[in-house]
Design a protein around this motif. Structure first.
Motif, PDB file in Angstrom:
ATOM      1  N   ASN A  49      -7.490   5.609   1.359  1.00 36.68           N
ATOM      2  CA  ASN A  49      -7.998   4.247   1.250  1.00 36.68           C
ATOM      3  C   ASN A  49      -9.351   4.056   1.908  1.00 36.68           C
ATOM      4  O   ASN A  49      -9.882   2.956   1.937  1.00 36.68           O
ATOM      5  CB  ASN A  49      -7.006   3.256   1.873  1.00 36.68           C
ATOM      6  N   TYR A  61     -12.902   0.405   4.236  1.00 39.80           N
ATOM      7  CA  TYR A  61     -11.458   0.535   4.098  1.00 39.80           C
ATOM      8  C   TYR A  61     -10.996  -0.489   3.072  1.00 39.80           C
ATOM      9  O   TYR A  61     -11.329  -1.679   3.171  1.00 39.80           O
ATOM     10  CB  TYR A  61     -10.734   0.289   5.421  1.00 39.80           C
ATOM     11  N   ASP A  63      -7.558  -2.007   1.220  1.00 38.22           N
ATOM     12  CA  ASP A  63      -6.120  -2.127   1.028  1.00 38.22           C
ATOM     13  C   ASP A  63      -5.928  -2.666  -0.390  1.00 38.22           C
ATOM     14  O   ASP A  63      -5.969  -3.871  -0.623  1.00 38.22           O
ATOM     15  CB  ASP A  63      -5.523  -3.071   2.067  1.00 38.22           C
ATOM     16  N   SER A  69     -10.812  -5.632   1.515  1.00 39.11           N
ATOM     17  CA  SER A  69     -11.591  -4.499   2.002  1.00 39.11           C
ATOM     18  C   SER A  69     -12.542  -4.991   3.083  1.00 39.11           C
ATOM     19  O   SER A  69     -12.875  -6.175   3.140  1.00 39.11           O
ATOM     20  CB  SER A  69     -12.378  -3.837   0.869  1.00 39.11           C
ATOM     21  N   SER A  84       2.003   1.531   8.685  1.00 42.72           N
ATOM     22  CA  SER A  84       1.289   0.289   8.948  1.00 42.72           C
ATOM     23  C   SER A  84       1.607  -0.135  10.379  1.00 42.72           C
ATOM     24  O   SER A  84       2.754  -0.031  10.809  1.00 42.72           O
ATOM     25  CB  SER A  84       1.759  -0.792   7.968  1.00 42.72           C
ATOM     26  N   TYR A 100      -3.680  -5.076   9.909  1.00 40.96           N
ATOM     27  CA  TYR A 100      -2.348  -5.274   9.343  1.00 40.96           C
ATOM     28  C   TYR A 100      -2.259  -6.703   8.814  1.00 40.96           C
ATOM     29  O   TYR A 100      -3.201  -7.495   8.963  1.00 40.96           O
ATOM     30  CB  TYR A 100      -1.247  -4.993  10.376  1.00 40.96           C
ATOM     31  N   ASP A 378       3.310   3.499   2.858  1.00 42.17           N
ATOM     32  CA  ASP A 378       2.424   2.908   1.850  1.00 42.17           C
ATOM     33  C   ASP A 378       3.212   2.306   0.691  1.00 42.17           C
ATOM     34  O   ASP A 378       2.839   1.261   0.148  1.00 42.17           O
ATOM     35  CB  ASP A 378       1.443   3.961   1.322  1.00 42.17           C
ATOM     36  N   ARG A 381       4.678  -1.046   1.849  1.00 43.19           N
ATOM     37  CA  ARG A 381       3.635  -2.065   1.941  1.00 43.19           C
ATOM     38  C   ARG A 381       3.198  -2.522   0.556  1.00 43.19           C
ATOM     39  O   ARG A 381       2.985  -3.708   0.302  1.00 43.19           O
ATOM     40  CB  ARG A 381       2.436  -1.520   2.714  1.00 43.19           C
ATOM     41  N   GLN A 382       3.070  -1.588  -0.364  1.00 48.59           N
ATOM     42  CA  GLN A 382       2.643  -1.939  -1.719  1.00 48.59           C
ATOM     43  C   GLN A 382       3.669  -2.848  -2.391  1.00 48.59           C
ATOM     44  O   GLN A 382       3.310  -3.844  -3.020  1.00 48.59           O
ATOM     45  CB  GLN A 382       2.439  -0.671  -2.543  1.00 48.59           C
TER      46      GLN A 382
END
Length: 684
Positions: A49, A61, A63, A69, A84, A100, A378, A381-382
């Motif tokens: 990322n 970065y 996300d 970003s 995370s 976060y 990941d 979180r997604q």
């Protein structure tokens, strides 16, 4: 062989090897040192990322799942690739950047994490409002920057450790204010739902967006009147339900009538104050560590999300996330619940096996991870980001388009309510009786309580004639939180909150019109109640009045069109009892309601008239106040009689162009009199 050639070839080879070795050492050392130069790591080592930015000293970065970003210095190296929160460290100055998200937007005015001793500050950078918490004390020096956007809070920590019950190795506070501002101003958001599908059902009155990977939504209905009462298997016991499923995702939207009940289905039947959901469920989820609750805002409603573990035996433990909502418009369905099956989400296992011999997932750790959004992989979180974006897109459509409008002409207002709602009247001071005809049976609307048929009333409106807003608030709501609110009709309202949980009232709205105040009490704080408040309108109580103009008295005014005017100067043949201008309603055939008389200021002053009218008496209660008639200052005298409660005499006295005017209500209390005397205009 010449002596100078003896052993010459081996010597040359040795020398060549020395040179090659020396060059190799220099090359390897150069590569090593080059790798140590800040910002020179390859893209593959930085993490998927993290992208090299066009600016040589910065990297980005992104996300992707959260659609955010930001840029930061390239010398900060990503040290957490899977879990995370995401953290970047700079070794030389021992500082870090941590990113976060929080599931629900925080209140900038009241938010303070556990053990918070930080300095709070509100800042605006690049048009974005941030809450900034700074703690300069060791070992945990940090500056946390909170940004509310799209129904959640994004957090960027510049310093050492997280402050929400999570600790990391001590790091130095980033003291470069320019760098901090540069990082925060680089934040960008993208719409990662642009390629999602849209769904709308006008009959159900709802709409949302969903990702293509969920497959096509399918709508199903169930009605207890058409279903056999089965003992085994799924059975509808009562009521009506509807649900929307997706062909490739464990997501369900279940709508239920107030009496819906189905075997193995945990439906929500509507009508509850969902803003209190987590507090009401607190004992349940604190006792069972496999359940978590978090407050949410969905479709304009204050509700909650509930994580729980569902044991499916050989199918394994499954995480279930549900969100209940009240349906604002439907006469059939009252509540709905959105279910998300967290299939494929577990991120930890313990040493035990389930009954089927498979490793058992560590549900306790998983639930805490999803609830706090800390230590999620990941994939987790997604999936949570997709769930958040789905909830952010969910809305009720035309929520009041088919509601009934109720107009209370005498009280001067109108409201819209669901057709299924009924009116209530108090009959013993504590219990309620449902009106047979509904809200419209209360003709004046001066005190109206309404709500769903199975409630004791969810919203009440009281009209306080001659009672100002300031007086009402000072007398009844001193010490409560008072804030400004503007309705969708543009009305300026005072919102009163801060009531204790043991009080039936959750909110009070107070409006003012002229000398009257209007009070709206909310017992059940739902979007239905809020929509009713927003539909409140003041009506023109004298819309059907007509205008009378008198050139003799040099004034005009409005009056009810079915009333009769007797003007003595315009018609001298009137009986001697008629003086000035007299107005009579159909109920008063041989008398008059209101009157206007004049006196020459040369014969008697205004002060003398006021003194005469307000002279004290043992039986009189006299009040005087200043009012204005078409910009001219006047004195309003109100006289009541201690022995006769029906005696209510109001006289308005003012002076204009050498004449003393007296406008009287004939000692008959009438709410329309104020509208009458305030309508007086002077003509030349």
């Amino acid at each position: 062989m010449p002596s100078n050639l003896k052993g010459g070839r081996p010597q040359n080879v040795a020398m060549l090897l020395v040179i090659v070795l020396f060059v190799a050492i220099i090359f390897i050392s150069g590569v090593y040192l080059w790798q140590k130069v800040p910002g020179q790591k390859g893209l593959s080592e930085l993490g998927a990322n993290v992208q090299v930015n066009n600016r040589p000293s910065r990297q980005t970065y992104a996300d992707v799942a959260a659609g955010i970003s930001f840029e930061f210095p390239r010398e900060y190296i990503k040290v957490q690739n899977q879990l995370s929160p995401v953290r970047f460290e700079q070794q030389e100055n021992n500082s870090s950047i941590t990113y976060y998200t929080l599931q629900t937007p925080i209140d900038f005015d009241t938010y303070c994490p556990k053990g918070c001793e930080a300095v709070k500050n509100r800042i605006n950078i690049g048009g974005q409002d941030f809450l900034q918490l700074t703690m300069a004390e060791r070992p945990c020096a940090y500056q946390s920057n909170y940004l509310n956007y799209r129904g959640k809070t994004y957090v960027i920590n510049l310093g050492s450790c997280l402050i929400d019950d999570n600790y990391m190795a001590p790091r130095a506070l980033i003291n470069d204010e320019g760098l901090k501002k540069e990082i925060l101003s680089s934040i960008k958001f993208t719409d990662n739902t642009a390629d999602w599908q849209s769904y709308e059902n006008k009959d159900l009155g709802l709409a949302f967006k969903y990702p293509n990977t969920w497959g096509a939504p399918k709508l199903s209905y169930v009605d207890s009147s058409m279903t056999d009462k089965q003992i085994n298997g799924p059975a509808v016991f009562s009521g009506k339900g509807a649900w929307i499923d997706f062909s490739s995702a464990s997501v369900r939207i279940l709508l239920a009538s107030a009496d819906f009940e189905q075997f193995l289905i945990d439906s929500y039947n509507g009508g509850q104050d969902l803003s209190r959901g987590c507090s009401l469920l607190k004992a349940d989820y604190e006792a069972d560590k496999k359940k978590y609750c978090a407050p949410l805002k969905v479709a304009g409603q204050s509700t909650y999300g509930y994580f729980e573990n569902i044991n499916m035996e050989c199918s394994g433990d499954s995480l279930l996330y549900s969100v209940p909502l009240n349906i604002p418009r439907s006469n059939v369905y009252w509540g709905l619940k959105i279910y998300f099956g967290m299939d494929g989400f577990p991120i930890a296992t313990n040493d035990q096996s389930d009954v089927c011999g498979r490793p058992q997932s560590n549900i306790d750790a998983n639930l805490q991870a999803y609830f706090t959004r800390i230590n999620l992989d990941d994939k987790g979180r997604q999936n949570l980001e997709i769930m958040d974006q789905f909830l952010a897109s969910f809305k009720f459509t035309d929520s009041i388009a088919d509601w009934q409008t109720y107009t209370f002409k005498e009280s001067g207002y109108s409201i819209k309510m669901p057709k299924s709602w009924v009116g209530f009247s108090v009959y013993d001071g504590s219990s309620y009786k449902i009106s047979d005809k509904g809200p419209e049976s209360f003709q004046t609307g001066s005190f109206l309580t309404v709500g769903a048929p199975d409630s004791n009333g969810e919203l009440a409106i009281a009209v306080h004639k001659g009672y100002s807003m300031a007086r009402l608030i000072a007398q009844y709501y001193s010490g409560k939180k008072i804030s400004d609110y503007t309705t969708s009709q543009g009305l300026k309202v005072k919102l009163i909150s801060g009531f204790s949980e043991d009080v039936d009232i959750k909110k009070v709205y107070v409006l003012e019109q002229g000398e009257d105040s209007y009070q709206i009490n909310i017992a059940n704080d739902t979007d239905i109640a809020q929509a009713i408040v927003d539909s409140f309108k003041f009506t023109d109580q004298n819309a059907d009045w007509q205008t009378y103009t008198s050139t003799n008295y040099k004034l005009s005014f409005t009056y009810p069109k079915n009333w009769t005017i007797y003007d003595k100067l315009a018609n001298p043949q009137l009986p001697h009892a008629y003086v000035g201008i007299n107005l009579t309603s159909p109920e008063f055939k041989n008398d008059f309601n209101w009157g206007i008389t004049t006196t020459d200021a040369k014969t008697k002053t205004m002060a003398a008239i006021v003194q005469s009218l307000s002279s004290p008496s043992a039986d009189k209660l006299i009040q005087k106040e200043d009012v204005y008639i078409d910009g001219v200052k006047a004195v309003k005298i109100t006289i009541t009689n201690k022995k006769d409660s029906n005696w209510f005499w109001v006289i308005v006295v003012f002076e204009k162009d050498g004449k003393i005017y007296q406008i009287s209500n004939g000692a008959i209390k009438d709410d329309k009199f104020e509208t009458f005397y305030k309508s007086v205009k002077f003509i030349k």
